[in-house]
Design an enzyme around this catalytic site. Sequence first.
Site, PDB file in Angstrom:
ATOM      1  N   ASP A  44       0.838  -1.198   0.000  1.00  0.00           N
ATOM      2  CA  ASP A  44       0.000   0.000   0.000  1.00  0.00           C
ATOM      3  C   ASP A  44       0.880   1.258   0.000  1.00  0.00           C
ATOM      4  O   ASP A  44       0.622   2.230   0.709  1.00  0.00           O
ATOM      5  CB  ASP A  44      -0.975   0.031   1.184  1.00  0.00           C
ATOM      6  CG  ASP A  44      -2.063   1.099   1.003  1.00  0.00           C
ATOM      7  OD1 ASP A  44      -2.127   1.704  -0.079  1.00  0.00           O
ATOM      8  OD2 ASP A  44      -2.833   1.323   1.954  1.00  0.00           O
ATOM      9  N   HIS A 101       3.187  10.748  -0.018  1.00  0.00           N
ATOM     10  CA  HIS A 101       2.669  12.102   0.204  1.00  0.00           C
ATOM     11  C   HIS A 101       3.838  13.028   0.475  1.00  0.00           C
ATOM     12  O   HIS A 101       4.807  12.632   1.131  1.00  0.00           O
ATOM     13  CB  HIS A 101       1.705  12.134   1.392  1.00  0.00           C
ATOM     14  CG  HIS A 101       0.430  11.401   1.147  1.00  0.00           C
ATOM     15  ND1 HIS A 101      -0.504  11.832   0.232  1.00  0.00           N
ATOM     16  CD2 HIS A 101      -0.054  10.251   1.679  1.00  0.00           C
ATOM     17  CE1 HIS A 101      -1.524  10.980   0.220  1.00  0.00           C
ATOM     18  NE2 HIS A 101      -1.280  10.012   1.080  1.00  0.00           N
TER      19      HIS A 101
END
Lengths: 315, 427
Positions: free
Chosen positions: B307, B311
């Site tokens: 996953d 960011h």
Amino acid sequence: MTVKEKIIRHLITMDDLTNEEIMTIIEEAKSFKEVLTRDIKKVPALRGKTVVLLFFESSTRTKISFELAAKRLSADVVNFSASTSSLKKSESLKDTVRTIEAMAADIFVMRHSYPGSTQLVAKYIKGSVLNGGDGAHSHPTQALLDMYTIYEKKKRFKDLKVAIIGDIKHSRVVRSDIEGLTRMGANVVLCGPSTLLPRYIEQFNVGVTYNVEEAIKDADVVMGLRIQFERQEQGLFPSVLEYSQFFQINRPRLKKAKPDVLLMHPGPINRGVELESEVADSVYSVIDEQVTNGVAVRMSLLYFLAGGKDEQVTD
Amino acid sequence: MSKLLIKNGKAVDPSAGMNKNFDILIENGIIKKLSKSISRISKTTKVIDAKNCIVTPGLIDVHTHLRDPGYEDKEDIFSGTAAAAKGGFTTIMCMPNTDPVLDNVSGIRYVFDKSSKAPVKVFPVGAISKKLEGKELAEIGRMAQEGIKAISDDGQCIQSSILMRNAVEYIKMFNLVLIEHAEDTALSGDGQINEGYISTKLGLPGIPSLSESFIVARDILLSEYFDTPIHFAHISSRKSLELIKNAKKRKVKVTCEVTPHHLIFNEEYLQTFDPNFKMKPPLGSESDRKALESSFKDGTIDILATDHAPHRIDEKEREFSLAPFGVVGLETALSAMISFFINTKKMTWLELVERMSVKPAEIFGLEGGSLLEGAPADITIINPSGKWVVTEDNLVGKSKNSPFLNMELTGTVKFTIANGQVVYGQI
């Protein structure tokens, strides 16, 4: 030569203070409270220091209380207010506080609607950060003034039964009160609708009940918490009327407490909701005194953080 | 054509029950020969000495976010695949929550085209619903013709049970797996971390584990009803595992994955409001973590997936509640598993490689997952005792939001070979 170096202290949660330090702040607050009764309510303790009030969430009493506390210690006070919604789009919190610090601020008092924001700011700046409330996380100066008020009247914490009633889930005050009071040996009992009592709260060394009379029974202190109407919209309880029927602190219920019970509330009060109006104005109520004590306690704390009692010398 | 010989390594291939020293000869992107000892065949054959190394089928990560197109400030296909190669992965699948969303043929073609020049193989996952809005089905069939292996509205779990019914029923026509990010969004609400002792202490809105298990229960019923494969992404709670275990006993076609961070960390790591431990689903209780660990061992959890969710640092540095969910994982997954599962004897190499290569290939019908002769030469060569400290500087991906930052991990990738080409490591 020894270099005198001040240890920078933050107050984010009550865990940042030892029991001894809490007592020191309470003891010192007594003399500051005396200052507040004088004609000239000002001492020079923080002369030349700059206190910045960073309020990212609206506040009346906490902000005024801090402002008065700082001014009565002769600090320069700067106000910064912004709504959290505008922060989402504009300058980051990091940049905002660094910019203000670059103008030579010493102590930051901060209120923010998101938990953890004070801690975040403490990482970015060199000065002291004082938490004036961050979301539902922590509000240590409210806890200190609550503790001061209790101690002033009861002269102890040990074995006092303190019943806190209302919206426990969304209350930063209650988290800080639990931290401070349970450490000092008080028995804290929480009461509210099951939907406003957060899961796992019983693990915080407190009693929990849904029965308001049981909570109030033989209590030394009864504290009401504000019920926000938006919680009803969220479906957490069916109506204000039903809430007050089950949980309002009213005269018959308060009779079950000890005869010298203290009635407290961090404000602002919803009369007729969490407190019956008559009870709020009764002889048991110390709600106004809490506000006065708030200024004294915050003076004491600012003095303490500015190094008044904690000047460290390193060899 | 180029030839490559891997000598003296310990070959671990669970698909063949193999776990001993073998030499491997690669020719034209294919494993040509696998034998106890292969001597140099010609002068042009390049040789990798894999002494003291573990040689495995190339690792496969079925859950990454490459952020391309639309969020190339966080990651792009090249930086993300470079991170994958460094982490030992030879094939990855990337999620469709890009801008524009990968919900149509041109989006899928864009990823296939751009990644054809990337070091590792990339299979985009198509969206289930147009724009991930949970309203209308995307053109799943046309995307299937382009070569997708799975569909998912990852991150935007479809709440409408009728749309889900239609999706599950519709993909019966195609050889596709539906990947579910299980989250009842009414229950998770504005939640930031797991609803538990820590959320209560920190005053952060909690996400109850119910939010995940509600949808897991719903989807198990759908999968059973239509006999269609559903793969649960990043399972995080004990309850969900109970449901999945039960469903598997009934032979329902459900599979699931777990991330390294859910296996290794729990909600306690959030005590300091560190945004690099903020992700969805949130880190659970220690009891949840233990359940994940034992289910990973016993096979209830089929595979590991990262996953990988990049960011920017300034996004993560915002107020905790404003910081985006997600952490990077491609470069740390293998080392973390070696450090916390192999070296602690919780798992064998055969078991780990099965969950990081063989099974992912099997579930999604991907090539790879084998070292046998004739298999594509997707190979990872691992130094199991190499130590490294995870720092922002030594992560090659664009974003540095790793929960492993400043931790020392054991196990490094020495070489990653995809289609017979060395895509990571110096010969």
